[in-house]
Write a protein that holds these residues in place. Structure first.
Motif, PDB file in Angstrom:
ATOM      1  N   MET A 107     -12.955  34.976 -94.056  1.00  0.00           N
ATOM      2  CA  MET A 107     -14.056  35.076 -95.014  1.00  0.00           C
ATOM      3  C   MET A 107     -15.171  35.968 -94.463  1.00  0.00           C
ATOM      4  O   MET A 107     -15.672  35.733 -93.363  1.00  0.00           O
ATOM      5  CB  MET A 107     -14.629  33.689 -95.312  1.00  0.00           C
ATOM      6  CG  MET A 107     -13.829  32.916 -96.337  1.00  0.00           C
ATOM      7  SD  MET A 107     -13.971  33.646 -97.978  1.00  0.00           S
ATOM      8  CE  MET A 107     -13.048  32.470 -98.947  1.00  0.00           C
ATOM      9  N   ASN A 108     -15.551  37.001 -95.240  1.00  0.00           N
ATOM     10  CA  ASN A 108     -16.739  37.794 -94.911  1.00  0.00           C
ATOM     11  C   ASN A 108     -17.949  37.139 -95.570  1.00  0.00           C
ATOM     12  O   ASN A 108     -17.941  36.878 -96.765  1.00  0.00           O
ATOM     13  CB  ASN A 108     -16.596  39.234 -95.434  1.00  0.00           C
ATOM     14  CG  ASN A 108     -15.703  40.066 -94.537  1.00  0.00           C
ATOM     15  OD1 ASN A 108     -15.620  39.810 -93.334  1.00  0.00           O
ATOM     16  ND2 ASN A 108     -15.010  41.035 -95.102  1.00  0.00           N
ATOM     17  N   GLU A 109     -18.976  36.892 -94.786  1.00  0.00           N
ATOM     18  CA  GLU A 109     -20.159  36.191 -95.287  1.00  0.00           C
ATOM     19  C   GLU A 109     -21.342  37.155 -95.341  1.00  0.00           C
ATOM     20  O   GLU A 109     -21.572  37.918 -94.396  1.00  0.00           O
ATOM     21  CB  GLU A 109     -20.469  35.017 -94.349  1.00  0.00           C
ATOM     22  CG  GLU A 109     -21.410  33.992 -94.926  1.00  0.00           C
ATOM     23  CD  GLU A 109     -21.546  32.784 -93.989  1.00  0.00           C
ATOM     24  OE1 GLU A 109     -22.569  32.102 -94.087  1.00  0.00           O
ATOM     25  OE2 GLU A 109     -20.634  32.548 -93.165  1.00  0.00           O
ATOM     26  N   ILE A 148     -22.230  48.674 -95.693  1.00  0.00           N
ATOM     27  CA  ILE A 148     -21.426  47.504 -96.067  1.00  0.00           C
ATOM     28  C   ILE A 148     -20.874  47.734 -97.469  1.00  0.00           C
ATOM     29  O   ILE A 148     -21.603  48.155 -98.361  1.00  0.00           O
ATOM     30  CB  ILE A 148     -22.284  46.213 -96.081  1.00  0.00           C
ATOM     31  CG1 ILE A 148     -22.978  45.983 -94.743  1.00  0.00           C
ATOM     32  CG2 ILE A 148     -21.441  45.000 -96.453  1.00  0.00           C
ATOM     33  CD1 ILE A 148     -24.057  44.897 -94.801  1.00  0.00           C
ATOM     34  N   LEU A 149     -19.585  47.445 -97.655  1.00  0.00           N
ATOM     35  CA  LEU A 149     -18.981  47.498 -98.987  1.00  0.00           C
ATOM     36  C   LEU A 149     -18.249  46.178 -99.219  1.00  0.00           C
ATOM     37  O   LEU A 149     -17.347  45.820 -98.475  1.00  0.00           O
ATOM     38  CB  LEU A 149     -18.004  48.676 -99.101  1.00  0.00           C
ATOM     39  CG  LEU A 149     -17.279  48.809-100.454  1.00  0.00           C
ATOM     40  CD1 LEU A 149     -18.266  49.060-101.581  1.00  0.00           C
ATOM     41  CD2 LEU A 149     -16.230  49.916-100.406  1.00  0.00           C
ATOM     42  N   LEU A 150     -18.689  45.456-100.249  1.00  0.00           N
ATOM     43  CA  LEU A 150     -18.087  44.150-100.555  1.00  0.00           C
ATOM     44  C   LEU A 150     -17.460  44.187-101.953  1.00  0.00           C
ATOM     45  O   LEU A 150     -18.151  44.473-102.932  1.00  0.00           O
ATOM     46  CB  LEU A 150     -19.151  43.042-100.508  1.00  0.00           C
ATOM     47  CG  LEU A 150     -19.875  42.842 -99.170  1.00  0.00           C
ATOM     48  CD1 LEU A 150     -21.029  41.861 -99.352  1.00  0.00           C
ATOM     49  CD2 LEU A 150     -18.913  42.315 -98.101  1.00  0.00           C
ATOM     50  N   ALA A 151     -16.154  43.912-102.019  1.00  0.00           N
ATOM     51  CA  ALA A 151     -15.468  43.791-103.313  1.00  0.00           C
ATOM     52  C   ALA A 151     -15.595  42.334-103.762  1.00  0.00           C
ATOM     53  O   ALA A 151     -14.996  41.439-103.179  1.00  0.00           O
ATOM     54  CB  ALA A 151     -14.010  44.201-103.180  1.00  0.00           C
ATOM     55  N   LEU A 159     -19.333  34.776-100.215  1.00  0.00           N
ATOM     56  CA  LEU A 159     -18.183  34.545 -99.343  1.00  0.00           C
ATOM     57  C   LEU A 159     -17.023  35.363 -99.891  1.00  0.00           C
ATOM     58  O   LEU A 159     -16.434  35.029-100.921  1.00  0.00           O
ATOM     59  CB  LEU A 159     -17.814  33.055 -99.315  1.00  0.00           C
ATOM     60  CG  LEU A 159     -18.809  32.124 -98.616  1.00  0.00           C
ATOM     61  CD1 LEU A 159     -18.381  30.678 -98.778  1.00  0.00           C
ATOM     62  CD2 LEU A 159     -18.934  32.466 -97.138  1.00  0.00           C
ATOM     63  N   VAL A 160     -16.735  36.471 -99.226  1.00  0.00           N
ATOM     64  CA  VAL A 160     -15.753  37.430 -99.736  1.00  0.00           C
ATOM     65  C   VAL A 160     -14.464  37.312 -98.925  1.00  0.00           C
ATOM     66  O   VAL A 160     -14.479  37.496 -97.704  1.00  0.00           O
ATOM     67  CB  VAL A 160     -16.297  38.875 -99.644  1.00  0.00           C
ATOM     68  CG1 VAL A 160     -15.305  39.859-100.268  1.00  0.00           C
ATOM     69  CG2 VAL A 160     -17.654  38.981-100.329  1.00  0.00           C
ATOM     70  N   PRO A 161     -13.333  36.966 -99.565  1.00  0.00           N
ATOM     71  CA  PRO A 161     -12.071  36.849 -98.820  1.00  0.00           C
ATOM     72  C   PRO A 161     -11.586  38.203 -98.320  1.00  0.00           C
ATOM     73  O   PRO A 161     -11.725  39.229 -98.993  1.00  0.00           O
ATOM     74  CB  PRO A 161     -11.098  36.262 -99.855  1.00  0.00           C
ATOM     75  CG  PRO A 161     -11.701  36.549-101.184  1.00  0.00           C
ATOM     76  CD  PRO A 161     -13.178  36.671-100.991  1.00  0.00           C
ATOM     77  N   SER A 162     -11.032  38.200 -97.107  1.00  0.00           N
ATOM     78  CA  SER A 162     -10.479  39.425 -96.521  1.00  0.00           C
ATOM     79  C   SER A 162      -9.294  39.028 -95.646  1.00  0.00           C
ATOM     80  O   SER A 162      -9.124  37.844 -95.328  1.00  0.00           O
ATOM     81  CB  SER A 162     -11.544  40.145 -95.678  1.00  0.00           C
ATOM     82  OG  SER A 162     -11.815  39.401 -94.504  1.00  0.00           O
TER      83      SER A 162
END
Length: 659
Positions: free
Chosen positions: A430-432, A398-401, A423-426
């Motif tokens: 939203m990626n949770e 998993i890679l989260l900016a 909560l990462v916007p993509s």
């Protein structure tokens, strides 16, 4: 102008004697007698008067007040005949600006010079310019309520004891396009007294006690809420015309609940006073809210109080873009100062990072799988998850900016739950993701790192260590054993954050955990954002921004309540409190006032006509509210770029009395 005098001392021309009382000479002083003619203009009369007084001083702010007509003689080119002034006129020569005591929504009091000769609308705008409040059309003056047992009340109420003196302050005439220093008017910057006064205006009142709230609180019915509106001053008339005297106490409040263009960089005072008015509306139950909403309001107050204790409004926060530039330049400076490549490498510290085993969970549809243990690395502003430490050199699972993401704490110290929700916007939405830590120390470091990454900063930022300590302090507060809970609640006076109804309903042991639970969701926001969030939550309450009036509708046998909001009129049954009918301004064709019988008539589309007489306040106040809200709706069209259109305001709100 002297008349022609005979040997016996009599005048044989059209001149006559005019007596003028000069306020500066004292109440006991005899009036000054002038010899004038009907075609002499007001400016000439004042010049003649000043010469006869014979005192060298600045008379430029003085004007003539006609007592019988309750009128200022401001048109200096008008002749006495044009005004209709005869020898029996009682004229007073006095300053047009006089000091009053101004009570603000934050319970602070100011002594400030206010125009007694211009309209209340203009006088309020002038005061707002001194205080650094944009969009003065949203505010107005109220007469202070009559105080009973005045001496006792003054002794009991410490809030009104300190009065800040602004009588020497004058608004600086800013040139067009000139920007104030961080929104702070220049006259506040030059002296320690000015800076202290600006702090009083822009920092919220801390140290409230439950007793302070109970002292001001009284259970209010809708009928009680109508009483306040009888005290609004008429915007079309001057203070002098409305019986206000030098040294009187007036209230400055937001009257129209449409807050145009709130800018944190320019509106520190405006936002603080608006926050205080909203806070007191909630604490005194003038605006109804649920128990859950009250806990959110309490948490926001706690956060604002905590940050206000250490904030200095004179120290302006640096713009985030400039801060990023400063950091880049400091790294470049290290490189340039080094005499060799090896020295440059030694001078640049390795970017700090966090890496250890955490439990990770990513919710997906149609899955019941829980947390998995992963090797997690926070480097820069990215979070990478690997199956194990050994695989950390390869591709991450998993890679989260995190830049721009939402970081939400999910903590319960009692059950040892330390989770971070990301909560990462993509592009897909939203990626949770959830990171679960083992203990408080681990959680504090990861939470601080994630919050900074969300703002585009890394852990070498100077605020990182302070953020870790803040999180640990918060976790200490949340300890669930009864002694710690009680002492924590006592130290922040939780009961002073809720209205008297909830002070009675909830015990301290029940109240503290609930406020702290709500607080963890907003603990990371800035002081200004917390105030704005409070204002926004207040605006979202069902009965926000409704001003109530007791009226008698045409054809009805009993009084009812009329609610006036920014976009609608509401007819409310007085006995039950239910909304009977709502009319939108967008459907309004015209409205008229019959001043003789105090009746307001409104015509809507589809041939709907509404008429009512005003009982609890003057129909001028109702007329002004409706016209005022119509005026507020015109501001958005030009974005405020053309300035304040006072003539349009008076056309919409003034009626025949303004002409």
């Amino acid at each position: 102008m002297a008349g022609i005098q005979t040997a016996s001392g009599e005048y044989i021309d059209s001149s006559w004697e005019l007596k003028v009382y000069v306020e500066d000479l004292g109440e006991e002083a005899e009036p000054i007698t002038l010899r004038v003619t009907g075609d002499q203009h007001i400016g000439g009369v004042m010049l003649q008067l000043v010469e006869k007084i014979g005192i060298a001083k600045d008379w430029s702010d003085h004007g003539l007040w006609w007592k019988q007509k309750r009128q200022w003689l401001l048109k200096t080119n008008w002749a006495l005949d044009k005004y209709g002034i005869l020898a029996d006129a009682l004229l007073y020569f006095m300053p047009q600006h006089k000091p009053v005591i101004l009570s603000l929504p934050n319970q602070r009091s100011l002594r400030i010079r206010v125009s007694f000769s211009s309209t209340t609308f203009s006088a309020c705008a002038e005061v707002c310019k001194i205080l650094g409040i944009r969009h003065p059309e949203e505010l107005s003056f109220l007469k202070a309520p009559e105080e009973r047992e005045k001496k006792k009340k003054k002794a009991k109420d410490p809030v009104t004891q300190e009065i800040f003196d602004l009588t020497s302050f004058q608004p600086t005439a800013a040139r067009e396009g000139q920007v104030q220093f961080g929104g702070i008017p220049p006259h506040f910057i030059g002296s320690p007294e000015g800076q202290e006064c600006y702090r009083a205006l822009s920092v919220c009142q801390t140290g409230l006690t439950p007793e302070d709230i109970q002292k001001r609180y009284k259970a209010t019915s809708v009928t009680d809420k109508t009483a306040v509106h009888a005290r609004w001053l008429d915007s079309s008339k001057s203070l002098m015309q409305q019986g206000v005297q030098e040294g009187d106490r007036l209230w400055l409040q937001f009257k129209y609940y449409t807050f145009h263009d709130l800018d944190p960089k320019m509106d520190a005072v405006r936002i603080n006073l608006l926050f205080e008015q909203a806070r007191w509306a909630v604490l005194l139950e003038e605006t109804e809210c649920t128990e859950e909403e009250m806990m959110t309001f309490a948490a926001l107050q706690y956060h604002v109080n905590k940050l206000s204790a250490t904030s200095d409004p004179m120290h302006l926060p640096q713009d985030s873009a400039l801060q990023d530039l400063d950091e880049a330049l400091s790294h470049l400076e290290v490189k340039l100062e080094a005499s060799s490549p090896s020295e440059a490498l030694a001078g640049i510290e390795l970017e700090p990072e966090l890496q250890e085993y955490l439990k990770v969970f990513r919710p997906r549809k149609m899955t019941l799988k829980g947390y998995k243990q992963n090797w997690v690395m926070l480097k820069g502003t990215n979070v990478s998850c690997y199956k194990s430490k050994e695989e950390a050199k390869g591709e991450p699972l998993i890679l989260l900016a995190l830049k721009g993401c939402e970081v939400i704490p999910e903590v319960n110290v009692a059950s040892q739950k330390f989770c971070i929700k990301l909560l990462v916007p993509s592009p897909e939405g939203m990626n949770e993701a959830y990171l679960r830590c083992e203990n408080e120390q681990q959680y504090a470091h990861w939470m601080a790192g994630c919050r900074l990454a969300a703002k585009g900063r890394t852990m070498d930022d100077s605020s990182y260590d302070g953020e870790v300590q803040n999180i640990l302090s918060f976790l200490t507060l949340q300890k669930s054993n009864s002694q710690t809970s009680a002492s924590a609640a006592e130290s922040i006076n939780m009961l002073s954050l809720v209205s008297p109804r909830y002070q009675k309903k909830l015990k301290l042991k029940q109240l503290s955990p609930r406020i702290l639970e709500a607080y963890q969701n907003i603990a990371q926001i800035t002081l200004m954002d917390a105030k704005l969030r409070f204002i926004q939550d207040w605006q979202s309450l069902p009965d926000f921004g409704v001003s109530y009036f007791l009226v008698r509708f045409k054809g009805a046998r009993r009084d009812e309540i009329l609610g006036i909001a920014s976009n609608r009129l509401i007819r409310i049954d007085l006995n039950v409190g239910d909304v009977v009918k709502t009319w939108m301004y967008s459907n309004m064709k015209q409205w008229n006032v019959n001043w003789d019988i105090r009746q307001v008539s409104i015509e809507f589309t589809e041939n709907i006509n509404v008429a009512f007489t005003c009982v609890s306040a003057s129909c001028k106040v109702v007329h002004e509210y409706i016209g005022g809200y119509i005026f507020m709706s015109t501001r958005a069209k030009d974005g405020g770029s053309k300035g304040l259109n006072e003539d349009l305001f008076h056309k919409l709100t003034g009626g025949h009395e303004a002409l």
